[in-house]
Scaffold this motif. Structure first.
Motif, PDB file in Angstrom:
ATOM      1  N   LEU A 115       0.845  -1.183   0.000  1.00 37.18           N
ATOM      2  CA  LEU A 115       0.000   0.000   0.000  1.00 37.18           C
ATOM      3  C   LEU A 115       0.885   1.239   0.000  1.00 37.18           C
ATOM      4  CD1 LEU A 115      -2.542  -1.093   2.778  1.00 37.18           C
ATOM      5  CD2 LEU A 115      -2.387  -1.843   0.390  1.00 37.18           C
ATOM      6  N   TYR A 116       0.454   2.266  -0.732  1.00 37.46           N
ATOM      7  CA  TYR A 116       1.218   3.504  -0.862  1.00 37.46           C
ATOM      8  C   TYR A 116       0.375   4.698  -0.433  1.00 37.46           C
ATOM      9  CZ  TYR A 116       4.344   0.729  -3.837  1.00 37.46           C
ATOM     10  OH  TYR A 116       5.194  -0.231  -4.323  1.00 37.46           O
ATOM     11  N   ASN A 117       1.070   5.703   0.069  1.00 38.34           N
ATOM     12  CA  ASN A 117       0.399   6.962   0.377  1.00 38.34           C
ATOM     13  C   ASN A 117       1.448   8.065   0.423  1.00 38.34           C
ATOM     14  OD1 ASN A 117      -1.619   8.876   1.441  1.00 38.34           O
ATOM     15  ND2 ASN A 117      -2.806   7.017   1.798  1.00 38.34           N
ATOM     16  N   SER A 118       0.982   9.299   0.581  1.00 36.44           N
ATOM     17  CA  SER A 118       1.869  10.444   0.504  1.00 36.44           C
ATOM     18  C   SER A 118       2.682  10.617   1.779  1.00 36.44           C
ATOM     19  CB  SER A 118       1.071  11.715   0.201  1.00 36.44           C
ATOM     20  OG  SER A 118      -0.052  11.793   1.052  1.00 36.44           O
ATOM     21  N   ALA A 119       3.885  11.150   1.606  1.00 30.91           N
ATOM     22  CA  ALA A 119       4.835  11.332   2.704  1.00 30.91           C
ATOM     23  C   ALA A 119       4.517  12.608   3.489  1.00 30.91           C
ATOM     24  CB  ALA A 119       6.256  11.407   2.145  1.00 30.91           C
ATOM     25  N   ALA A 140       8.827  17.069   7.193  1.00 34.44           N
ATOM     26  CA  ALA A 140       9.827  16.016   7.417  1.00 34.44           C
ATOM     27  C   ALA A 140      11.159  16.575   7.921  1.00 34.44           C
ATOM     28  CB  ALA A 140      10.038  15.222   6.126  1.00 34.44           C
ATOM     29  N   ALA A 141      11.472  17.813   7.548  1.00 35.04           N
ATOM     30  CA  ALA A 141      12.731  18.419   7.977  1.00 35.04           C
ATOM     31  C   ALA A 141      12.770  18.663   9.484  1.00 35.04           C
ATOM     32  CB  ALA A 141      12.959  19.733   7.234  1.00 35.04           C
ATOM     33  N   TYR A 142      11.600  18.654  10.132  1.00 32.93           N
ATOM     34  CA  TYR A 142      11.521  18.924  11.561  1.00 32.93           C
ATOM     35  C   TYR A 142      11.093  17.696  12.364  1.00 32.93           C
ATOM     36  CZ  TYR A 142      11.785  23.871  10.322  1.00 32.93           C
ATOM     37  OH  TYR A 142      12.178  25.098   9.836  1.00 32.93           O
ATOM     38  N   MET A 143      10.845  16.572  11.706  1.00 32.94           N
ATOM     39  CA  MET A 143      10.357  15.388  12.414  1.00 32.94           C
ATOM     40  C   MET A 143      11.494  14.653  13.110  1.00 32.94           C
ATOM     41  SD  MET A 143       7.506  13.811   9.767  1.00 32.94           S
ATOM     42  CE  MET A 143       7.361  12.272  10.694  1.00 32.94           C
ATOM     43  N   ALA A 144      11.253  14.265  14.366  1.00 29.53           N
ATOM     44  CA  ALA A 144      12.236  13.486  15.119  1.00 29.53           C
ATOM     45  C   ALA A 144      12.065  11.990  14.894  1.00 29.53           C
ATOM     46  CB  ALA A 144      12.120  13.803  16.612  1.00 29.53           C
ATOM     47  N   ARG A 145      10.912  11.582  14.406  1.00 22.36           N
ATOM     48  CA  ARG A 145      10.635  10.169  14.134  1.00 22.36           C
ATOM     49  C   ARG A 145      10.457   9.972  12.640  1.00 22.36           C
ATOM     50  NH1 ARG A 145       8.154   7.794  18.724  1.00 22.36           N
ATOM     51  NH2 ARG A 145       8.029   5.858  17.515  1.00 22.36           N
ATOM     52  N   GLY A 148       7.999  23.703  18.860  1.00 20.75           N
ATOM     53  CA  GLY A 148       7.106  22.558  18.977  1.00 20.75           C
ATOM     54  C   GLY A 148       6.461  22.165  17.667  1.00 20.75           C
ATOM     55  N   TRP A 149       5.544  21.211  17.782  1.00 20.24           N
ATOM     56  CA  TRP A 149       4.906  20.612  16.618  1.00 20.24           C
ATOM     57  C   TRP A 149       4.169  21.657  15.784  1.00 20.24           C
ATOM     58  CZ3 TRP A 149      -0.235  20.137  15.060  1.00 20.24           C
ATOM     59  CH2 TRP A 149      -0.453  19.248  14.005  1.00 20.24           C
ATOM     60  N   ASN A 150       4.462  21.689  14.492  1.00 20.43           N
ATOM     61  CA  ASN A 150       3.753  22.508  13.515  1.00 20.43           C
ATOM     62  C   ASN A 150       3.792  24.005  13.836  1.00 20.43           C
ATOM     63  OD1 ASN A 150       2.460  22.161  10.997  1.00 20.43           O
ATOM     64  ND2 ASN A 150       0.467  22.555  11.897  1.00 20.43           N
ATOM     65  N   ALA A 151       4.846  24.438  14.505  1.00 23.72           N
ATOM     66  CA  ALA A 151       4.992  25.866  14.808  1.00 23.72           C
ATOM     67  C   ALA A 151       5.375  26.626  13.541  1.00 23.72           C
ATOM     68  CB  ALA A 151       6.052  26.062  15.891  1.00 23.72           C
ATOM     69  N   LYS A 153       6.842  23.738   6.076  1.00 28.72           N
ATOM     70  CA  LYS A 153       5.606  23.288   5.440  1.00 28.72           C
ATOM     71  C   LYS A 153       4.609  22.890   6.523  1.00 28.72           C
ATOM     72  CE  LYS A 153       8.066  21.522   1.393  1.00 28.72           C
ATOM     73  NZ  LYS A 153       9.385  21.981   1.881  1.00 28.72           N
ATOM     74  N   PRO A 154       3.358  23.303   6.405  1.00 35.56           N
ATOM     75  CA  PRO A 154       2.377  22.976   7.429  1.00 35.56           C
ATOM     76  C   PRO A 154       1.915  21.522   7.317  1.00 35.56           C
ATOM     77  CG  PRO A 154       1.296  24.150   5.648  1.00 35.56           C
ATOM     78  CD  PRO A 154       2.775  24.148   5.328  1.00 35.56           C
ATOM     79  N   PHE A 155       1.616  20.918   8.461  1.00 36.15           N
ATOM     80  CA  PHE A 155       0.935  19.625   8.436  1.00 36.15           C
ATOM     81  C   PHE A 155      -0.391  19.793   7.705  1.00 36.15           C
ATOM     82  CE2 PHE A 155      -2.419  16.955  10.147  1.00 36.15           C
ATOM     83  CZ  PHE A 155      -1.880  15.691   9.936  1.00 36.15           C
ATOM     84  N   HIS A 156      -0.760  18.802   6.890  1.00 35.52           N
ATOM     85  CA  HIS A 156      -2.071  18.856   6.244  1.00 35.52           C
ATOM     86  C   HIS A 156      -2.615  17.443   6.056  1.00 35.52           C
ATOM     87  CE1 HIS A 156      -0.581  17.696   2.195  1.00 35.52           C
ATOM     88  NE2 HIS A 156       0.460  18.452   2.475  1.00 35.52           N
TER      89      HIS A 156
END
Length: 331
Positions: free
Chosen positions: A50-54, A104-109, A194-197, A203-206
């Protein structure tokens, strides 16, 4: 071509109108923009890959729901076990998404790392109680979207999605071009950290997440929906019905759906379920601790789903949602 939008004559008109309307986005921001083509997220399941967007999308949630539900043992079609397991898998997926997913540039996981880690997914699936609902709600995300898919005789299959976010996006129509300016930046948090600041270039979470599956029997399936929080849930419903339980594709989309949490136009965070399931299913869900809200048949809050499937022999078929004004066409 596309460069004209960012740096050419069209870009100059866009920048001028944005400035006149009070936007902080200017010609330098347009010129600095670069479109990216990240590799899609994917997960191997018994039915296929299964595939989906990153990230910064919620594609990770859509893939996790199906992977966790498969691992936890999803019940037979339209049963308590089917709905309950997918809802509980949704909760686990949303908890991870809301804690970790964004630019993704700010994700720790690492999202793909989680999908590749069978032990980590097994630990998440083990959190699903087959008899009891995890207390909810958690904070919801807003969204508004249009999905479309296409397949051709050469074997190309496309799953695509777009959005201006709010109705009419930002509400700004640029006078010289007629372009309606989108509003995805509204999902940023106005916080220092913090998250999505909100930060320059971030890039904003969407919520946009078009889905595609390469099935072990040779079929390729493109599917998706609009509906913010409901997108991963609707994807799970139609995929599990059609692929796992063998339901006709149109029936899988038309059948009663559910929505955990809030979607566009709704503020409540209950488990909303359309009419049409066995009455015993509603009763069993309430007995298990779900806060069930019956919402009538074929409600638009459940999203506007669609799917296109290419068989191994090249035959094509598709289905569209009676909850919307979409359609299926062939030529």
């Amino acid at each position: 071509g596309i460069e004209d939008f960012y740096t050419g004559a069209l870009g100059d008109l866009v920048a001028a109108d944005l400035g006149a309307l009070g936007s902080p986005v200017g010609a330098a921001d347009l010129a600095a923009h670069r479109a990216l083509r990240p590799a899609p997220l994917s997960v191997a399941t018994q039915a296929g890959r299964l595939y989906n967007s990153a990230p910064p999308t919620q594609g990770i949630a859509s893939l996790l729901i199906l992977a966790l539900a498969e691992q936890a043992g999803c019940g037979p079609g339209e049963s308590f076990g089917h709905v309950h397991t997918l809802v509980e898998a949704t909760k686990q997926a949303f908890l991870w998404r809301d804690a970790h997913c964004g630019d993704a540039a700010y994700m720790a996981r690492d999202a793909q790392g989680l999908l590749d880690d069978a032990d980590a997914r097994a630990a998440m699936a083990a959190q699903i109680d087959p008899d009891r609902a995890l207390p909810w709600p958690q904070p919801s995300q807003w969204g508004d979207t249009c999905w479309f898919g296409a397949a051709d005789a050469q074997g190309q299959v496309v799953s695509a999605i777009q959005s201006t976010y709010f109705e009419f996006g930002s509400g700004l129509v640029l006078p010289q071009t007629g372009i309606t300016w989108q509003n995805r930046g509204a999902s940023f948090r106005l916080a220092e950290t913090g998250w999505n600041a909100l930060k320059p270039g971030r890039k904003p979470f969407h919520t946009l997440n078009p889905a595609l599956a390469e099935l072990t029997d040779g079929r390729v399936m493109a599917y998706g929906t609009m509906g913010g929080e409901g997108q991963p849930q609707t994807q799970a419903a139609l995929f599990s019905r059609h692929v796992w339980h063998g339901m006709d594709l149109q029936e899988a989309i038309s059948a009663p759906r559910w929505l955990l949490g809030r979607t566009w136009g709704e503020d409540s965070t209950t488990l909303k379920i359309e009419d049409g399931l066995d009455p015993a299913v509603y009763a069993a869900l309430e007995q298990a601790g779900h806060v069930v809200e019956r919402v009538g048949p074929l409600t638009a809050m459940m999203g506007h789903a669609g799917a296109v499937v290419r068989e191994a022999d090249g035959a094509l078929y598709g289905a569209t949602d009676p909850r919307s004004d979409g359609g299926v066409a062939a030529w």
